[in-house]
Design an enzyme around this catalytic site. Structure first.
Site, PDB file in Angstrom:
ATOM      1  CD  GLU A 185       0.780   6.885  -8.783  1.00 10.10           C
ATOM      2  OE1 GLU A 185       1.980   6.737  -8.509  1.00 10.10           O
ATOM      3  OE2 GLU A 185      -0.080   6.031  -8.583  1.00 10.10           O
ATOM      4  CB  CYS A 241      -6.105   5.819 -13.173  1.00  7.29           C
ATOM      5  SG  CYS A 241      -5.989   5.795 -11.392  1.00  7.29           S
ATOM      6  CB  CYS A 254      -4.228  10.008   0.502  1.00  2.51           C
ATOM      7  SG  CYS A 254      -5.963   9.771   0.973  1.00  2.51           S
ATOM      8  CB  CYS A 259      -6.526   3.085   3.478  1.00  2.00           C
ATOM      9  SG  CYS A 259      -7.952   4.176   3.334  1.00  2.00           S
ATOM     10  CB  CYS A 319      -3.674   2.650   0.353  1.00  2.28           C
ATOM     11  SG  CYS A 319      -3.409   3.960  -0.850  1.00  2.28           S
ATOM     12  CB  CYS A 370      -3.881   3.187  -5.375  1.00  2.00           C
ATOM     13  SG  CYS A 370      -4.261   4.517  -4.288  1.00  2.00           S
TER      14      CYS A 370
HETATM   15  N1  SAH Z   1      -9.034   7.547  -2.318  1.00  4.88           N
HETATM   16  C1  SAH Z   1      -9.915   6.967  -3.246  1.00  4.88           C
HETATM   17  C2  SAH Z   1      -9.375   6.879  -4.648  1.00  4.88           C
HETATM   18  C3  SAH Z   1      -7.932   6.456  -4.797  1.00  4.88           C
HETATM   19  S1  SAH Z   1      -7.504   4.829  -4.289  1.00  4.88           S
HETATM   20  C4  SAH Z   1     -10.351   5.605  -2.780  1.00  4.88           C
HETATM   21  O1  SAH Z   1      -9.762   5.079  -1.850  1.00  4.88           O
HETATM   22  O2  SAH Z   1     -11.322   5.104  -3.309  1.00  4.88           O
HETATM   23  C5  SAH Z   1      -7.986   3.889  -5.703  1.00  4.88           C
HETATM   24  C6  SAH Z   1      -8.276   2.431  -5.394  1.00  4.88           C
HETATM   25  O3  SAH Z   1      -7.061   1.678  -5.182  1.00  4.88           O
HETATM   26  C7  SAH Z   1      -9.107   2.242  -4.146  1.00  4.88           C
HETATM   27  O4  SAH Z   1     -10.179   1.369  -4.402  1.00  4.88           O
HETATM   28  C8  SAH Z   1      -8.121   1.638  -3.191  1.00  4.88           C
HETATM   29  O5  SAH Z   1      -8.765   0.911  -2.223  1.00  4.88           O
HETATM   30  C9  SAH Z   1      -7.259   0.796  -4.105  1.00  4.88           C
HETATM   31  N2  SAH Z   1      -5.990   0.402  -3.527  1.00  4.88           N
HETATM   32  C10 SAH Z   1      -5.183   1.104  -2.704  1.00  4.88           C
HETATM   33  N3  SAH Z   1      -4.095   0.393  -2.382  1.00  4.88           N
HETATM   34  C11 SAH Z   1      -4.202  -0.792  -3.012  1.00  4.88           C
HETATM   35  C12 SAH Z   1      -3.376  -1.952  -3.064  1.00  4.88           C
HETATM   36  N4  SAH Z   1      -2.231  -1.994  -2.417  1.00  4.88           N
HETATM   37  N5  SAH Z   1      -3.795  -2.996  -3.815  1.00  4.88           N
HETATM   38  C13 SAH Z   1      -4.958  -2.928  -4.498  1.00  4.88           C
HETATM   39  N6  SAH Z   1      -5.781  -1.861  -4.478  1.00  4.88           N
HETATM   40  C14 SAH Z   1      -5.410  -0.800  -3.740  1.00  4.88           C
HETATM   41 FE1  SF4 Z   2      -6.320   7.547   0.410  1.00  2.00          FE
HETATM   42 FE2  SF4 Z   2      -5.302   5.248  -0.411  1.00  2.00          FE
HETATM   43 FE3  SF4 Z   2      -7.275   5.268   1.376  1.00  2.00          FE
HETATM   44 FE4  SF4 Z   2      -7.772   5.968  -1.176  1.00  2.00          FE
HETATM   45  S1  SF4 Z   2      -7.126   3.959  -0.436  1.00  2.00           S
HETATM   46  S2  SF4 Z   2      -8.481   7.009   0.695  1.00  2.00           S
HETATM   47  S3  SF4 Z   2      -5.824   6.987  -1.685  1.00  2.00           S
HETATM   48  S4  SF4 Z   2      -5.219   6.103   1.701  1.00  2.00           S
END
Ligand code: SAH
Ligand code: SF4
Length: 358
Positions: free
Chosen positions: A102, A115, A122, A126, A129, A345
């Site tokens: 996306e 974005c 991934c 995390c 996420c 994300c």
């Molecule tokens: N992997 C990279 C870039 C993609 S994630 C990273 O983690 O930085 C992009 C952003 O979305 C990151 O800052 C991540 O922490 C945030 N993010 C992921 N899941 C989220 C959620 N459920 N609510 C708010 N922000 C979120």
């Molecule tokens: Fe991957 Fe989501 Fe963690 Fe970013 S926040 S590194 S997209 S698992």
């Protein structure tokens, strides 16, 4: 000389501008054509949104056919597009092998930010996420990353959104875990499509060698670090990668980036109620941000289906912002954009997966 037809045509969007010129000049030379033809093709690619060689009308018809046999303009198909009531537009793209990624267009007063995704899924896992929960499928190629920009630019123009002014690598995937493709895509976007380096931000969860590599690039690409906690033990619970590159080491890499000069680091801090919003964390976050001259984005957590966590209360977010400001740190509280279309994300693809699995 016998010519061997390549099985997969080379995706022109995935070539850095120098390699593109080289490749095309070779192609045209072999066909007895002048080198300037290469510049014509590059112009069509970078300055227009044509999807086929046939639309490159200043090239002879025979050359257009020959180009189509040798090369591809690898653009994804639109699987779905959802437009939020706030104008945020989310595309789910279908790649050649049916993988889906996306990208999101986010209009604000003076900007249109794209974005984009760097991986399908991934591997970082995390816990907060949606992309992390859906697992890793594969890296995207440089062409597939750049194609999200080109296809989004076309969609934005057709739908009255105007030009894309900024790009953030904050969609699906960890860009610094896919460095060859991401570095090539940065070069193509900057040198080919002429998006200023300062208008491109790479977001990472903390891949130290990748941060150091980005620091060494001469262009002023910007860096966002997904921090989410100034405390290593708590950070480990949210971000498994913290075990591999714990905060002290990560901070050293950020210092190297900061020392490389000229571009301010951004900290992303997703605020999850009762998880990483304890008041005592605010001064520690402030101290770290101050030391690294970082700008802090506080982002209310966007709930995901796999966790019963919720966003921090607005007054707690305000408290964090106040503490940061009092200590000389620039901070913004990010409004959730595209909430009604799950534009955080990784969420659209994850929802699609949930539907498939149902
Ligand atoms: N992997 C990279 C870039 C993609 S994630 C990273 O983690 O930085 C992009 C952003 O979305 C990151 O800052 C991540 O922490 C945030 N993010 C992921 N899941 C989220 C959620 N459920 N609510 C708010 N922000 C979120
Ligand atoms: Fe991957 Fe989501 Fe963690 Fe970013 S926040 S590194 S997209 S698992």
């Amino acid at each position: 000389m016998t010519e061997i037809a390549p099985t997969t045509p080379v995706d022109l969007l995935g070539l850095e501008p120098d390699a593109l010129r080289h490749e095309l000049e070779g192609h045209f030379e072999a066909r007895g054509q002048k080198p300037y033809r290469a510049r014509q093709v590059a112009r069509w690619l970078y300055e227009t949104d044509v999807r086929s060689f046939d639309e490159m009308t200043d090239l002879p018809a025979g050359e257009r056919v020959a180009l189509a046999e040798a090369f591809a303009i690898g653009e994804p198909e639109i699987d779905t597009v959802q437009v939020s009531s706030d104008g945020t537009a989310k595309h789910l793209w279908r790649l050649g092998d049916e993988e889906r990624v996306e990208s999101v267009l986010i209009p604000t007063e003076d900007r249109l930010t794209l974005c984009l995704s760097s991986q399908a899924g991934c591997a970082m896992g995390c816990t907060f996420c949606a992309t992390g929960w859906s697992g890793f499928q594969r890296h995207l190629t440089a062409g597939e990353i750049v194609a999200q920009y080109r296809a989004s630019r076309r969609w934005a123009a057709e739908n009255g959104y105007g030009p894309i002014t900024n790009i953030v690598y904050m969609g699906m995937g960890e860009p610094l875990a896919n460095r060859p493709a991401v570095h090539a895509s940065l070069t193509i976007l900057n040198q080919g499509f002429e998006v200023g380096a300062r208008r491109i931000t790479v977001s990472t969860v903390g891949v130290v060698p990748g941060i150091l590599e980005l620091a060494r690039r001469p262009e002023q690409f910007k860096l966002a670090l997904s921090l989410h906690s100034p405390d290593s033990t708590l950070r480990q619970e949210l971000i498994p990668l913290e075990k591999r590159w714990p905060l002290p080491e990560l901070i050293q890499a950020l210092e190297a980036f900061d020392d490389a000069g000229g571009r301010r680091i951004t900290f992303e801090y997703t605020m999850i109620r009762g998880v990483n919003d304890a008041p005592e964390l605010a001064p520690r976050l402030a101290e770290l941000a101050y030391r690294l001259h970082a700008f802090v984005n506080l982002i209310p957590f966007n709930p995901i289906p796999w966790q019963d966590w919720g966003p921090s209360k607005p007054e707690r977010i305000r408290h964090f912002a106040d503490v940061l400001r009092e200590r000389g740190v620039d901070v913004a509280v990010r409004e959730p954009r595209g909430r009604d279309i799950d534009a955080a994300c990784g969420q659209l693809r994850a929802n699609a997966l949930v539907q498939i699995e149902d």
